[in-house]
Design a protein around this motif. Sequence first.
Motif, PDB file in Angstrom:
ATOM      1  N   ALA A   1       0.850  -1.192   0.000  1.00 56.88           N
ATOM      2  CA  ALA A   1       0.000   0.000   0.000  1.00 56.88           C
ATOM      3  C   ALA A   1       0.883   1.238   0.000  1.00 56.88           C
ATOM      4  O   ALA A   1       1.889   1.299   0.709  1.00 56.88           O
ATOM      5  CB  ALA A   1      -0.909   0.000   1.226  1.00 56.88           C
ATOM      6  N   THR A   2       0.543   2.217  -0.819  1.00 60.95           N
ATOM      7  CA  THR A   2       1.214   3.512  -0.800  1.00 60.95           C
ATOM      8  C   THR A   2       0.147   4.577  -0.626  1.00 60.95           C
ATOM      9  O   THR A   2      -1.043   4.320  -0.827  1.00 60.95           O
ATOM     10  CB  THR A   2       2.009   3.770  -2.091  1.00 60.95           C
ATOM     11  N   VAL A   3       0.565   5.772  -0.217  1.00 59.80           N
ATOM     12  CA  VAL A   3      -0.389   6.860  -0.046  1.00 59.80           C
ATOM     13  C   VAL A   3      -0.038   8.006  -0.982  1.00 59.80           C
ATOM     14  O   VAL A   3       1.120   8.231  -1.310  1.00 59.80           O
ATOM     15  CB  VAL A   3      -0.430   7.377   1.412  1.00 59.80           C
ATOM     16  N   ASN A   4      -1.053   8.702  -1.419  1.00 62.87           N
ATOM     17  CA  ASN A   4      -0.862   9.951  -2.137  1.00 62.87           C
ATOM     18  C   ASN A   4      -1.583  11.030  -1.344  1.00 62.87           C
ATOM     19  O   ASN A   4      -2.583  10.769  -0.690  1.00 62.87           O
ATOM     20  CB  ASN A   4      -1.343   9.867  -3.591  1.00 62.87           C
ATOM     21  N   PHE A   5      -1.057  12.224  -1.360  1.00 55.53           N
ATOM     22  CA  PHE A   5      -1.602  13.270  -0.503  1.00 55.53           C
ATOM     23  C   PHE A   5      -1.225  14.629  -1.059  1.00 55.53           C
ATOM     24  O   PHE A   5      -0.361  14.765  -1.911  1.00 55.53           O
ATOM     25  CB  PHE A   5      -1.078  13.137   0.928  1.00 55.53           C
ATOM     26  N   GLY A   6      -1.880  15.621  -0.521  1.00 55.35           N
ATOM     27  CA  GLY A   6      -1.577  16.998  -0.898  1.00 55.35           C
ATOM     28  C   GLY A   6      -0.579  17.589   0.077  1.00 55.35           C
ATOM     29  O   GLY A   6       0.581  17.199   0.112  1.00 55.35           O
ATOM     30  N   SER A   7      -1.025  18.471   0.922  1.00 53.23           N
ATOM     31  CA  SER A   7      -0.127  19.196   1.809  1.00 53.23           C
ATOM     32  C   SER A   7       0.071  18.537   3.165  1.00 53.23           C
ATOM     33  O   SER A   7       0.838  19.030   3.978  1.00 53.23           O
ATOM     34  CB  SER A   7      -0.651  20.619   2.014  1.00 53.23           C
ATOM     35  N   ARG A   8      -0.606  17.420   3.449  1.00 57.07           N
ATOM     36  CA  ARG A   8      -0.519  16.780   4.769  1.00 57.07           C
ATOM     37  C   ARG A   8       0.324  15.505   4.704  1.00 57.07           C
ATOM     38  O   ARG A   8      -0.096  14.445   5.124  1.00 57.07           O
ATOM     39  CB  ARG A   8      -1.927  16.481   5.278  1.00 57.07           C
ATOM     40  N   SER A   9       1.537  15.633   4.213  1.00 58.50           N
ATOM     41  CA  SER A   9       2.367  14.453   4.003  1.00 58.50           C
ATOM     42  C   SER A   9       2.719  13.743   5.303  1.00 58.50           C
ATOM     43  O   SER A   9       2.725  12.512   5.355  1.00 58.50           O
ATOM     44  CB  SER A   9       3.637  14.812   3.239  1.00 58.50           C
ATOM     45  N   GLU A  10       3.032  14.472   6.366  1.00 59.31           N
ATOM     46  CA  GLU A  10       3.376  13.827   7.636  1.00 59.31           C
ATOM     47  C   GLU A  10       2.221  12.974   8.146  1.00 59.31           C
ATOM     48  O   GLU A  10       2.416  11.846   8.591  1.00 59.31           O
ATOM     49  CB  GLU A  10       3.784  14.862   8.677  1.00 59.31           C
ATOM     50  N   GLU A  11       1.012  13.507   8.056  1.00 57.61           N
ATOM     51  CA  GLU A  11      -0.180  12.756   8.483  1.00 57.61           C
ATOM     52  C   GLU A  11      -0.367  11.509   7.619  1.00 57.61           C
ATOM     53  O   GLU A  11      -0.680  10.433   8.124  1.00 57.61           O
ATOM     54  CB  GLU A  11      -1.415  13.648   8.380  1.00 57.61           C
TER      55      GLU A  11
END
Length: 54
Positions: A29-39
């Motif tokens: 599993a990988t995540v994609n995100f906008g400005s909340r990368s740490e979260e």
Amino acid sequence: MRDRGIAGVLFTSDGSDMLKNASLPDVLATVNFGSRSEEGFEKLEQFQSNSPAI
């Protein structure tokens, strides 16, 4: 994919809030995100603690 001879790394990529509903067993599993990368990385670590992080 495996049944059709695909031998590469398989992975899913979703928003961190979708990990429980969008991932597949035995698939990275990988995540994609906008400005909340740490979260996003924190949620990924909680969900799949053996995932590589870059």
